[in-house]
Design a protein around this motif. Sequence first.
Motif, PDB file in Angstrom:
ATOM      1  N   ARG A  63     -10.952  -0.079  20.121  1.00  0.00           N
ATOM      2  CA  ARG A  63     -10.819   0.429  21.483  1.00  0.00           C
ATOM      3  C   ARG A  63     -11.414   1.839  21.591  1.00  0.00           C
ATOM      4  O   ARG A  63     -12.019   2.193  22.595  1.00  0.00           O
ATOM      5  CB  ARG A  63      -9.345   0.446  21.896  1.00  0.00           C
ATOM      6  CG  ARG A  63      -9.142   0.846  23.337  1.00  0.00           C
ATOM      7  CD  ARG A  63      -7.680   0.873  23.724  1.00  0.00           C
ATOM      8  NE  ARG A  63      -6.943   1.878  22.971  1.00  0.00           N
ATOM      9  CZ  ARG A  63      -5.627   2.049  23.062  1.00  0.00           C
ATOM     10  NH1 ARG A  63      -4.908   1.270  23.840  1.00  0.00           N
ATOM     11  NH2 ARG A  63      -5.018   2.973  22.354  1.00  0.00           N
TER      12      ARG A  63
ATOM     13  N   PHE B  56     -10.684  -2.362  27.553  1.00  0.00           N
ATOM     14  CA  PHE B  56     -10.135  -1.546  28.638  1.00  0.00           C
ATOM     15  C   PHE B  56     -11.041  -0.361  29.029  1.00  0.00           C
ATOM     16  O   PHE B  56     -11.312  -0.154  30.223  1.00  0.00           O
ATOM     17  CB  PHE B  56      -8.726  -1.079  28.261  1.00  0.00           C
ATOM     18  CG  PHE B  56      -8.006  -0.335  29.340  1.00  0.00           C
ATOM     19  CD1 PHE B  56      -7.679  -0.962  30.538  1.00  0.00           C
ATOM     20  CD2 PHE B  56      -7.639   0.990  29.175  1.00  0.00           C
ATOM     21  CE1 PHE B  56      -7.003  -0.281  31.540  1.00  0.00           C
ATOM     22  CE2 PHE B  56      -6.962   1.675  30.170  1.00  0.00           C
ATOM     23  CZ  PHE B  56      -6.650   1.047  31.356  1.00  0.00           C
ATOM     24  N   PRO B  57     -11.551   0.415  28.055  1.00  0.00           N
ATOM     25  CA  PRO B  57     -12.413   1.545  28.439  1.00  0.00           C
ATOM     26  C   PRO B  57     -13.652   1.102  29.223  1.00  0.00           C
ATOM     27  O   PRO B  57     -14.093   1.800  30.133  1.00  0.00           O
ATOM     28  CB  PRO B  57     -12.820   2.164  27.100  1.00  0.00           C
ATOM     29  CG  PRO B  57     -11.742   1.763  26.162  1.00  0.00           C
ATOM     30  CD  PRO B  57     -11.322   0.391  26.598  1.00  0.00           C
TER      31      PRO B  57
ATOM     32  N   ARG C 212     -13.817  -1.680  31.062  1.00  0.00           N
ATOM     33  CA  ARG C 212     -13.349  -2.179  32.352  1.00  0.00           C
ATOM     34  C   ARG C 212     -13.241  -1.008  33.341  1.00  0.00           C
ATOM     35  O   ARG C 212     -13.601  -1.136  34.509  1.00  0.00           O
ATOM     36  CB  ARG C 212     -11.981  -2.836  32.142  1.00  0.00           C
ATOM     37  CG  ARG C 212     -11.477  -3.612  33.323  1.00  0.00           C
ATOM     38  CD  ARG C 212     -10.271  -4.411  32.868  1.00  0.00           C
ATOM     39  NE  ARG C 212      -9.344  -4.623  33.945  1.00  0.00           N
ATOM     40  CZ  ARG C 212      -8.049  -4.865  33.758  1.00  0.00           C
ATOM     41  NH1 ARG C 212      -7.551  -4.918  32.531  1.00  0.00           N
ATOM     42  NH2 ARG C 212      -7.264  -5.066  34.778  1.00  0.00           N
ATOM     43  N   LEU C 213     -12.748   0.122  32.835  1.00  0.00           N
ATOM     44  CA  LEU C 213     -12.629   1.302  33.700  1.00  0.00           C
ATOM     45  C   LEU C 213     -13.993   1.808  34.124  1.00  0.00           C
ATOM     46  O   LEU C 213     -14.149   2.407  35.179  1.00  0.00           O
ATOM     47  CB  LEU C 213     -11.865   2.414  32.977  1.00  0.00           C
ATOM     48  CG  LEU C 213     -10.398   2.127  32.673  1.00  0.00           C
ATOM     49  CD1 LEU C 213      -9.824   3.232  31.814  1.00  0.00           C
ATOM     50  CD2 LEU C 213      -9.601   1.989  33.959  1.00  0.00           C
TER      51      LEU C 213
ATOM     52  N   LYS D 242     -16.657   2.377  23.737  1.00  0.00           N
ATOM     53  CA  LYS D 242     -17.500   3.048  24.742  1.00  0.00           C
ATOM     54  C   LYS D 242     -18.493   4.004  24.087  1.00  0.00           C
ATOM     55  O   LYS D 242     -19.103   4.814  24.766  1.00  0.00           O
ATOM     56  CB  LYS D 242     -16.630   3.760  25.772  1.00  0.00           C
ATOM     57  CG  LYS D 242     -15.767   4.843  25.190  1.00  0.00           C
ATOM     58  CD  LYS D 242     -15.021   5.578  26.300  1.00  0.00           C
ATOM     59  CE  LYS D 242     -14.089   6.595  25.684  1.00  0.00           C
ATOM     60  NZ  LYS D 242     -13.336   7.354  26.633  1.00  0.00           N
TER      61      LYS D 242
ATOM     62  N   VAL E 161      -7.719   8.970  27.721  1.00  0.00           N
ATOM     63  CA  VAL E 161      -8.896   9.069  26.852  1.00  0.00           C
ATOM     64  C   VAL E 161      -9.849   7.911  27.130  1.00  0.00           C
ATOM     65  O   VAL E 161     -11.067   8.075  27.139  1.00  0.00           O
ATOM     66  CB  VAL E 161      -8.468   9.057  25.362  1.00  0.00           C
ATOM     67  CG1 VAL E 161      -9.676   8.845  24.462  1.00  0.00           C
ATOM     68  CG2 VAL E 161      -7.783  10.360  24.997  1.00  0.00           C
ATOM     69  N   ASP E 162      -9.274   6.730  27.391  1.00  0.00           N
ATOM     70  CA  ASP E 162     -10.106   5.556  27.660  1.00  0.00           C
ATOM     71  C   ASP E 162     -10.865   5.680  28.978  1.00  0.00           C
ATOM     72  O   ASP E 162     -11.708   4.842  29.284  1.00  0.00           O
ATOM     73  CB  ASP E 162      -9.235   4.292  27.695  1.00  0.00           C
ATOM     74  CG  ASP E 162      -8.821   3.876  26.287  1.00  0.00           C
ATOM     75  OD1 ASP E 162      -9.439   4.355  25.326  1.00  0.00           O
ATOM     76  OD2 ASP E 162      -7.879   3.066  26.165  1.00  0.00           O
ATOM     77  N   GLY E 163     -10.511   6.688  29.765  1.00  0.00           N
ATOM     78  CA  GLY E 163     -11.272   6.943  30.979  1.00  0.00           C
ATOM     79  C   GLY E 163     -10.521   6.663  32.268  1.00  0.00           C
ATOM     80  O   GLY E 163     -11.133   6.599  33.340  1.00  0.00           O
ATOM     81  N   ALA E 164      -9.206   6.469  32.183  1.00  0.00           N
ATOM     82  CA  ALA E 164      -8.445   6.122  33.381  1.00  0.00           C
ATOM     83  C   ALA E 164      -8.120   7.362  34.201  1.00  0.00           C
ATOM     84  O   ALA E 164      -7.734   8.393  33.664  1.00  0.00           O
ATOM     85  CB  ALA E 164      -7.157   5.410  32.990  1.00  0.00           C
TER      86      ALA E 164
ATOM     87  N   MET F 185      -1.213  -6.110  27.341  1.00  0.00           N
ATOM     88  CA  MET F 185      -2.573  -6.653  27.356  1.00  0.00           C
ATOM     89  C   MET F 185      -2.869  -7.338  26.023  1.00  0.00           C
ATOM     90  O   MET F 185      -2.355  -6.923  24.990  1.00  0.00           O
ATOM     91  CB  MET F 185      -3.596  -5.521  27.527  1.00  0.00           C
ATOM     92  CG  MET F 185      -3.545  -4.812  28.851  1.00  0.00           C
ATOM     93  SD  MET F 185      -4.899  -3.611  28.887  1.00  0.00           S
ATOM     94  CE  MET F 185      -4.332  -2.532  30.183  1.00  0.00           C
TER      95      MET F 185
ATOM     96  N   GLN G  92      -5.356   4.985  37.981  1.00  0.00           N
ATOM     97  CA  GLN G  92      -5.561   3.849  37.064  1.00  0.00           C
ATOM     98  C   GLN G  92      -4.530   3.840  35.949  1.00  0.00           C
ATOM     99  O   GLN G  92      -4.135   2.771  35.489  1.00  0.00           O
ATOM    100  CB  GLN G  92      -6.979   3.906  36.490  1.00  0.00           C
ATOM    101  CG  GLN G  92      -8.035   3.521  37.522  1.00  0.00           C
ATOM    102  CD  GLN G  92      -9.447   3.820  37.051  1.00  0.00           C
ATOM    103  OE1 GLN G  92      -9.707   4.843  36.419  1.00  0.00           O
ATOM    104  NE2 GLN G  92     -10.368   2.932  37.375  1.00  0.00           N
TER     105      GLN G  92
ATOM    106  N   TYR H   1      -2.660   0.410  35.617  1.00  0.00           N
ATOM    107  CA  TYR H   1      -2.899  -0.446  34.451  1.00  0.00           C
ATOM    108  C   TYR H   1      -1.878  -0.275  33.330  1.00  0.00           C
ATOM    109  O   TYR H   1      -1.756  -1.137  32.474  1.00  0.00           O
ATOM    110  CB  TYR H   1      -4.303  -0.200  33.887  1.00  0.00           C
ATOM    111  CG  TYR H   1      -5.403  -0.652  34.804  1.00  0.00           C
ATOM    112  CD1 TYR H   1      -5.537  -1.999  35.126  1.00  0.00           C
ATOM    113  CD2 TYR H   1      -6.306   0.255  35.362  1.00  0.00           C
ATOM    114  CE1 TYR H   1      -6.538  -2.431  35.976  1.00  0.00           C
ATOM    115  CE2 TYR H   1      -7.315  -0.160  36.203  1.00  0.00           C
ATOM    116  CZ  TYR H   1      -7.423  -1.504  36.517  1.00  0.00           C
ATOM    117  OH  TYR H   1      -8.414  -1.935  37.347  1.00  0.00           O
TER     118      TYR H   1
ATOM    119  N   LYS I 228     -16.357  -0.099  34.839  1.00  0.00           N
ATOM    120  CA  LYS I 228     -16.893  -1.184  35.668  1.00  0.00           C
ATOM    121  C   LYS I 228     -18.071  -1.910  34.999  1.00  0.00           C
ATOM    122  O   LYS I 228     -19.016  -2.333  35.651  1.00  0.00           O
ATOM    123  CB  LYS I 228     -17.333  -0.650  37.046  1.00  0.00           C
ATOM    124  CG  LYS I 228     -16.249   0.142  37.771  1.00  0.00           C
ATOM    125  CD  LYS I 228     -16.024  -0.405  39.162  1.00  0.00           C
ATOM    126  CE  LYS I 228     -15.053   0.425  39.972  1.00  0.00           C
ATOM    127  NZ  LYS I 228     -13.749   0.605  39.367  1.00  0.00           N
TER     128      LYS I 228
END
Lengths: 287, 359
Positions: free
Chosen positions: B145, B97-98, B100-101, B149, A181-184, B89, A188, A192, B103
């Motif tokens: 978290r 984290f979101p 960071r993914l 985003k 969900v966080d976009g990985a 973490m 990733q 991670y 960028k």
Amino acid sequence: MGPSVGLVLLFYFIPVILTFLIAFTDMGRTLIWRFIGLDNFARLFGVGSRDPLIPRILLNTIVYTLGALPLTIVGGLLIAVLSMRMRPSAGLFFRSVFFIPRAIPPVVWGFLWAWSFEGTRYGLFNAILAALGLPTVQWLIRYPMIIVILANGFLGISLAMLVFSAAIATIPQELTRAAEVDGASEGQVIRYVILPMLKWPILTMTAWHLMSFLNSYVYIMLITGGGPYYATEVWSLYAYHAAFTQYRYGYGASLVVLLVVVNVVLFLIILKAFGMQRMLTRGKIEV
Amino acid sequence: MKVFLDRLSKYFGQVKAVDNLTLAIEDGEFVALLGPSGCGKTTTLLTIAGFYKPTAGFVLFDDKVVNELPPRERNIGMVFQSYALYPHMSVLDNITFPLRLKKVSRKERETKAKALASLLRIEDILERKPAEISGGQQQRVALARALIKEPGLLLLDEPLSNLDAKLRVTMRAEIKRLQKDLGITTILVTHDQVEAMTMADRIAVLETGKLQQVGPPEELYNSPANLFVAGFIGTPPMNFLAATLEKREGKFFITTERFCLPLPDSVTMKICQIPTPHDVIVGIRPENISIGQGEIRGEIYVVEPLGRDTLVSLHIGTEIIKVIAPPTFRASPGEQVQLTFSEEKVHLFDKETGKSLLV
């Protein structure tokens, strides 16, 4: 408790102490104890009447361990991670295949490799080459070290894969879902979330296989016997040969004692590198 | 972001976890999916998130079908029941984290994280690991978290169920306020009807994969569409009594072995088409019964003082009903009392279908 303490003493402590003591003797075929102080160790370290084979054995041991250990850990991780992220039935199939080395007797495993890389046209790979009209290869003479590294590496992979898969199975699904969900991306999520959570299994397997590769010689003995001409003779196999084929018990024991010391030192270094102290002292608040 | 579930079904083998669910959620709306365990609410949420592909039907975000879109491309934030914080973490790394993914630069993501952290009052714990903070803090971190985003849709999967009772009441209000301030479309999954009632603009009640009723909390409370919704919404739950609907001299009555209750015109209007006699289930909420006088006789079973009021259980024949009485009410078990039902507040359900006869 009495009898069990006796058993522990008899089967654990006495052999250890005896080995340690024998290392300071020149015990041979006659089994006569004659203490010669540090002479055996002096020989090992090249002082006085040095053993000319030691540098070769040492190099073999380092090459062998540094080859088989990364193969085991990286290979085990790769198979565990991939097989746990694919369809369950497909994952189970791959894990079963890679578990085969552990499920068959060592002699069979060793023989399979020896036969596969047999130098005559009857060896598996040479038979394939011959069928393709290509010249045969003296595998065990030209690439003995690579072959014993692979044979032991795949055996290591089977255990490492099993331990890593079990560890991955305990990672809550919500964690990997949260990462998605966080976009990985799939890669990733592995990098991670999954790999960092495998820190302790990786430590355990690294320490375990380091010891295992330093101490075990069974498969090398079965596949190459340490040859050709000491090309795959590692420290533990050399100790075995010294003690049980040349009957130089005192010298063999000194080789083994040194190996134990090296084991302990390496183990401590690994613990330090992975920050064992931090894990043990980390405070926790009840949720 | 608008969400539209169009005839959505999700089967696991023979099990119909979600069955032909149609639900429209407006931009900025807070909708609760409410139901007991196994009703399909979590499956619905995971299908909206993209972890499950629908067996049939469509999920639409802003009028676009997203059935095939993986979760990472859906622009959603999600808070899981276990919070699912990454244990290795720090809190700050979890929150960022979101980004960071995506960028986003370190400076920018830390600025954003600090702003969110101060909004959620967790700015003092950013350097700690999740295992070193309390459950309430973990939940705030999970919210931060999910929000960092700036997703179009926030999904909350039983977010309060791991908190203690007191903290739950606080967080309930905080999440509701946060949702209103940010105006983010939110879907909450819960089995706790109080949570759904207090937080959501609208509630969708699910049972065995089927949508039972959807509407604002008051509507579900005052006009439940069927026995399931009537029994699920409200604490203590609505009382149910088997009865017969009869018509005498142009007037409707409900009769049981123990009493006969005339129905007021407001109720009669809605049921005049129904042939009589008709087997019905009478529903009456505990606060709509008064003890003191009246036609109906009951026997006190137990009295539970709650401070603000008193919960009284009593027998009418073999059935037990619950009544909310004033805090001063006292009686001993076995005592005979008289009851009055507020006729205006009576609910009638068809005994066969369980459907309300009044909506």
